[in-house]
Every structure is written in structure tokens, then in C-alpha cells.
Design an enzyme around this catalytic site. Structure first.
Site, short mmCIF file in Angstrom:
data_model
loop_
_atom_site.label_atom_id
_atom_site.label_comp_id
_atom_site.label_asym_id
_atom_site.label_seq_id
_atom_site.Cartn_x
_atom_site.Cartn_y
_atom_site.Cartn_z
N LYS A 91 0.85 -1.21 0.00
CA LYS A 91 0.00 0.00 0.00
C LYS A 91 0.88 1.25 0.00
O LYS A 91 1.88 1.31 0.72
CB LYS A 91 -0.91 -0.03 1.23
CG LYS A 91 -1.93 1.10 1.27
CD LYS A 91 -2.87 0.97 2.47
CE LYS A 91 -3.92 2.06 2.50
NZ LYS A 91 -4.84 1.97 3.66
N SER A 166 -9.77 1.89 2.68
CA SER A 166 -8.90 2.62 1.79
C SER A 166 -7.85 1.76 1.08
O SER A 166 -7.24 2.22 0.11
CB SER A 166 -8.19 3.70 2.60
OG SER A 166 -7.39 3.12 3.61
N SER A 190 -10.04 -0.37 7.05
CA SER A 190 -9.47 -0.36 5.69
C SER A 190 -8.68 -1.59 5.28
O SER A 190 -8.20 -1.65 4.15
CB SER A 190 -8.58 0.86 5.51
OG SER A 190 -9.38 1.99 5.32
N1 GLN Z 1 -13.34 4.13 5.95
C1 GLN Z 1 -12.78 4.66 7.14
C2 GLN Z 1 -12.42 6.11 6.95
O1 GLN Z 1 -12.73 6.66 5.95
C3 GLN Z 1 -11.59 3.85 7.56
C4 GLN Z 1 -10.38 4.18 6.82
C5 GLN Z 1 -9.21 3.41 7.27
O2 GLN Z 1 -9.33 2.41 7.98
N2 GLN Z 1 -8.05 3.87 6.87
O3 GLN Z 1 -11.86 6.73 7.81
#
Ligand code: GLN
Length: 503
Positions: A91, A166, A190
Site C-alpha cells: 500500500k 482505503s 481499511s
Molecule cells: N473508511 C474509514 C475512513 O474513511 C476507515 C479508513 C481506514 O481504515 N483507513 O476513515
């Protein structure tokens, strides 16, 4: 491409379909070289990534070089580690020395970090071959990868759908056989949510088990890096490379040594007699798609069939997790993202002598941050401002404590808690425009994030041809338990295999 089946014909195809464990074993036996494995994956990327768009940067030279050194080590008679020669997709939130690292943002375009994250070093030291950097929501803020400044990634199960977020580039890469292993980060879901919607396995560790040194910070009290793979055993093998104490991260837990791989292998025997499994009442019902609920109910029946004792458990404060998270995470991000000041990294706008330092900073941030990132910086700045701090941030922290207590009370009665990993399956790219609807994707994953406890998502079936994930949550430091139970479940249900995808 008319019939762009994601894996068809030829021995390269067989190589990309192998598990990480089998790939490493083949390399150790000398059936195949690490270079051949890397080449097969690079060929698969060349074939499918124009459709899937999982990668932001492909490092073919670096990958082939790393693979060649694994082959040399083998030729010299050195013992190879359990994942030596296995390719991995990283990532783009994780810093990699000399390789572009953007965190999905324009503000970091062109930045090449001068150092490796601790997990990057661990991965390299294990002989794992990094293929490149994967797409993500900007600064890991999102649930669909649509917030990337570099365009969306497509779900290999249906290219019109999102791959989760994400860490959607990483999940899509694994699902599309571009890499058997990938790294994600999970702040509010995420890793687990993208794993669920692409039909693979993803694990969020106990907070502090994996070093955050070299992760571009979003919300420091929540961020954790973790593994993705197509099987529980492969996920465990990678987790055993990642976890462990790091003096460079002050929140890293000392003296930690899990045997996730051993737990996964033992769990694969499939007997859950005596295991108490709690179904979280608050994580289901209204707002959950019928197909998700049906797959989850089947999963509960499967666990019962394996001998587990199923009980319903109530965690009343989980209901407030979403509200608490969307105060705490933006608050921390508003502080963390202040470092992007046009001086130290990446983009700089308006530096032609006609603007003051503050103006250059402001112009750079206006051009470099996307709309969701700006929204969160503003919410966070507001929530932390004097006069509102107690009413918002302070309250959210109290709710966080209540959620921790819900987990503690539940784990007095059961060994693990389960829920669907997401309330809905993959939705269409461009379909969700309202931020609150987008945030609701995190309903099931947020409690474990706020409590710092481990949780895994493992495939549990399909709803209208799209994957559904089962979330298994364990107490802090009981990371191995997630792998043991997930392996038993996987053995009973089989590994979800993606059908050929056509463009
Ligand atoms: N979807 C969540 C957010 O927008 C979690 C994102 C994440 O875990 N990085 O914050």
C-alpha cells in the site's frame, strides 16, 4: 480486451494462482525460481492492471533484483525463510526508500522517501519480493478507493464496482492474482472491508503489535498495518513477518511474539468444540443487505456445525462507534496532516517570489489535498478548538472507553465475537456520493478499531455474485485466536475462487 479473463492458459497462470505457502515451497524445492515467480506476476499485472488499476507504481527492476537474490541465496545453500521469493503488493501509505510514496495524494507527488518503514525492512529481510505500490483513498480516508487523487481501482469480481477502501489497490491486486500477498492499513476498517468486498482474507492486528514507523500517519491512535492474502494460512505467514516490537514506534508492544501460522495450521483441523462464539446483536438487522445477512447466517450455522457454542451478545455502545470515530479520526488527522506544509515534502505551489510563506502553504494545500481530506481537516480542527474540545473530542473519547468496556464484558462470556465485516457488498464506482452513506460502510469494523483489538475478515459466501466477509473479533493480544477460528471456518467452506472477469 474482449475476454480478459484474469487468469487463463500457460504455466505463468498456474504460478499466479498458487498460495504464498506453496509458492515458497516450490522455490525452496527448486521446482521454480523466484525470478520466474516474479516474472509471472509482472506478466499478470501487465495483462490485468490496465483494467483493475491496483498499482500506482510498478517496480519491475526492484522486484526482479530482489527475486534474483533469493535464487542466489538458495544456490549458495542458505536456508530460505517461509515466504522467501513470494511477491507482495505494498500500500502506498507505507514508505519505501527510493520508491515513489504518495499516500494517494497529489501533495506527495514526486516524493521518494529517504528511508524504509520498519515493515518494509521486515518484508525485505524475509526475502519477500515487493512488486510495487498500490492505490488507496487519499491518506487512507475512505471506503472505496475513489478518494485517490490518481483515479479509482476496480473490483476484479466486477470491474464496475469498488474494491473497498482505503486499501483497495492491495485487495484488488490479491483478488486479481497480481500478487499472493499485500499490505494494507486499517484505521477504521481499511483492511477488513476491502478484504470482504474482494473475497480475500484481511487481518487488523492488536494496536501496537505492528510497528507504525514509516506509515504515513492518518489517525495515530488507530492506525495499524496488516496482511492480505487469499488464504488464512498465507495471511498468518505474512503476519508473522510483520509483527513484533520496534523501538522506533513508542506505541509498539514489547516482547510480543505470536505464532499466527501455527494457530492457522492447528485451526485448519476444523474442530471448534468448546469455542464460545458471540454474535453481536447490534451489528446486523436494519441497514444490512439481505444477501449479507443470509451469508452471515450460513456462517453462523457453519461454525455451529464445527462444534462452536453460539450465543447472542449485546454491545450497546457499538451503536455510537461511528459518531465517535468520525470525531477522533478527523481530530488526529487535522494534527498529523499539518506536516504537509509545502516545505518538507512533495508539491509546492506559488513559490515564485510573489507569495509569502503562508500563502505558498495555503496554495499548496488547496491544490494538493482532495475534498475528503479537506473535510476531515476542517471537522478535526473544529472538534479540537477551544470551547468545543470537551463537547466533541472529549465526549468521543468517553464513548471509546465505553466501547472498550463492552468488549471486556463480552469477552467474559465468549472467546470471539462475530459479525458481517460490512453491511453491504461492493457498490458501483460513483454510486455513493454522500459522505455519511460512505461512512456507514465502517459500521462493523469501527468498534475493534476504537478498542485496539484484533479482527479478521474471511470470505463467507456470495450475494448476487459479489463476496461477503465474516468478521471474527478477539480480545487484545489474542491475535492468534482470529487465525485459528478463521482457518477452521475456511476449511469448512472452501477458499473463494474468483471467476474469470470480463471487461
Ligand atoms: N473508511 C474509514 C475512513 O474513511 C476507515 C479508513 C481506514 O481504515 N483507513 O476513515
Amino acid at each position: 480486451m474482449s475476454d480478459s479473463s484474469l487468469a487463463n492458459g500457460g504455466s505463468g497462470t498456474d504460478l499466479v494462482r498458487l498460495t504464498a505457502a506453496d509458492t515458497a515451497a516450490s522455490i525452496r524445492r527448486g521446482d521454480v525460481t523466484a525470478v520466474e515467480v516474479a516474472q509471472a506476476h509482472l506478466a499478470q499485472i501487465a495483462k490485468v492492471d490496465p483494467l483493475v488499476k491496483a498499482f500506482l507504481h510498478i517496480d519491475a527492476d526492484g522486484a526482479l533484483e530482489a527475486a534474483a537474490s533469493v535464487d542466489e541465496a538458495r544456490a549458495a545453500g542458505e536456508a530460505l525463510g517461509p515466504l522467501a521469493g513470494v511477491p507482495l503488493a505494498m500500500k502506498d501509505v507505507v514508505v519505501t526508500k527510493g520508491l515513489p510514496t504518495t499516500s494517494g495524494s497529489k501533495i506527495l507527488e514526486g516524493w521518494r522517501p529517504p528511508y524504509d518503514a520498519t515493515i518494509t525492512t521486515r518484508i525485505k529481510d524475509a526475502g519477500i519480493v515487493m512488486l510495487g505500490k498500490t492505490n488507496m483513498d487519499e491518506f487512507a480516508m475512505g471506503s472505496s478507493t475513489e478518494n485517490s487523487a490518481y483515479g479509482p481501482t476496480h473490483n476484479p469480481w466486477d470491474l464496475t464496482k469498488i474494491p473497498g477502501g482505503s486499501s483497495g489497490g492491495s485487495s484488488a491486486a490479491v483478488a486479481a492474482f497480481e500478487a499472493p500477498l499485500a499490505i494494507g492499513t486499517d484505521t477504521g476498517g481499511s483492511i477488513r472491508q476491502p478484504a470482504a468486498v474482494t473475497g480475500i482474507v484481511g487481518f487488523k492486528p492488536t494496536y501496537g503489535a505492528v510497528s507504525r514507523y514509516g506509515l504515513i500517519a492518518f489517525s495515530s491512535s488507530l492506525d495499524q498495518a496488516g496482511p492480505f492474502a487469499r488464504t488464512v494460512e498465507d495471511t498468518a505467514l505474512l503476519y508473522d513477518v510483520l509483527h513484533g516490537h520496534d523501538p522506533c514506534d513508542s506505541t509498539s508492544i514489547a516482547g510480543l511474539s505470536f505464532d499466527a501460522t501455527g494457530a492457522a495450521r492447528a485451526g485448519a483441523a476444523g474442530d471448534l468444540t468448546g469455542v464460545r462464539v458471540g454474535v453481536v446483536r447490534e451489528l446486523g438487522g436494519e441497514g444490512y443487505q439481505a444477501g449479507v445477512t443470509a451469508s452471515f447466517d450460513d456462517a453462523v450455522a457453519t461454525l455451529k456445525g464445527l462444534g462452536a457454542e453460539i450465543v447472542e451478545v449485546s454491545c450497546p455502545n457499538f451503536e455510537y462507534a461511528l459518531a465517535a470515530y468520525y470525531l477522533i479520526a478527523p481530530s488526529e488527522c487535522s494534527s498529523n496532516l499539518a506536516r504537509f506544509d509545502a516545505v518538507r515534502y512533495g508539491l509546492r505551489v506559488g513559490d515564485d517570489g510573489s507569495n509569502s510563506l503562508e500563502e505558498v502553504m495555503s496554495l499548496t494545500r488547496a491544490a494538493g489535498f482532495g475534498p475528503e481530506v479537506k473535510r476531515r481537516i476542517m471537522i478535526g480542527t473544529y472538534a479540537l478548538s477551544s470551547g468545543y474540545y470537551e463537547a466533541y473530542y472529549g465526549q468521543a473519547q468517553k464513548v471509546r472507553t465505553l466501547i472498550v468496556r463492552d468488549f471486556q464484558a463480552a469477552f467474559e462470556k465468549v472467546d470471539v465475537l462475530i459479525s458481517p465485516a460490512t453491511p453491504v457488498v461492493a457498490f458501483g464506482i460513483g454510486e455513493v456520493v454522500d459522505p455519511i452513506t460512505m461512512y456507514r460502510n465502517d459500521l462493523c469494523t469501527l468498534p475493534a478499531s476504537l478498542a485496539g483489538t484484533p479482527a479478521i475478515s474471511v470470505p463467507c459466501g456470495l450475494s448476487d455474485g459479489l463476496p461477503v466477509g465474516l468478521q471474527i473479533m478477539a480480545p487484545a493480544l489474542a491475535d492468534e485466536r482470529c487465525f485459528g477460528i478463521a482457518a477452521a471456518f475456511e476449511r469448512a467452506t472452501g477458499i473463494l475462487q474468483i471467476p474469470a472477469v470480463t471487461a
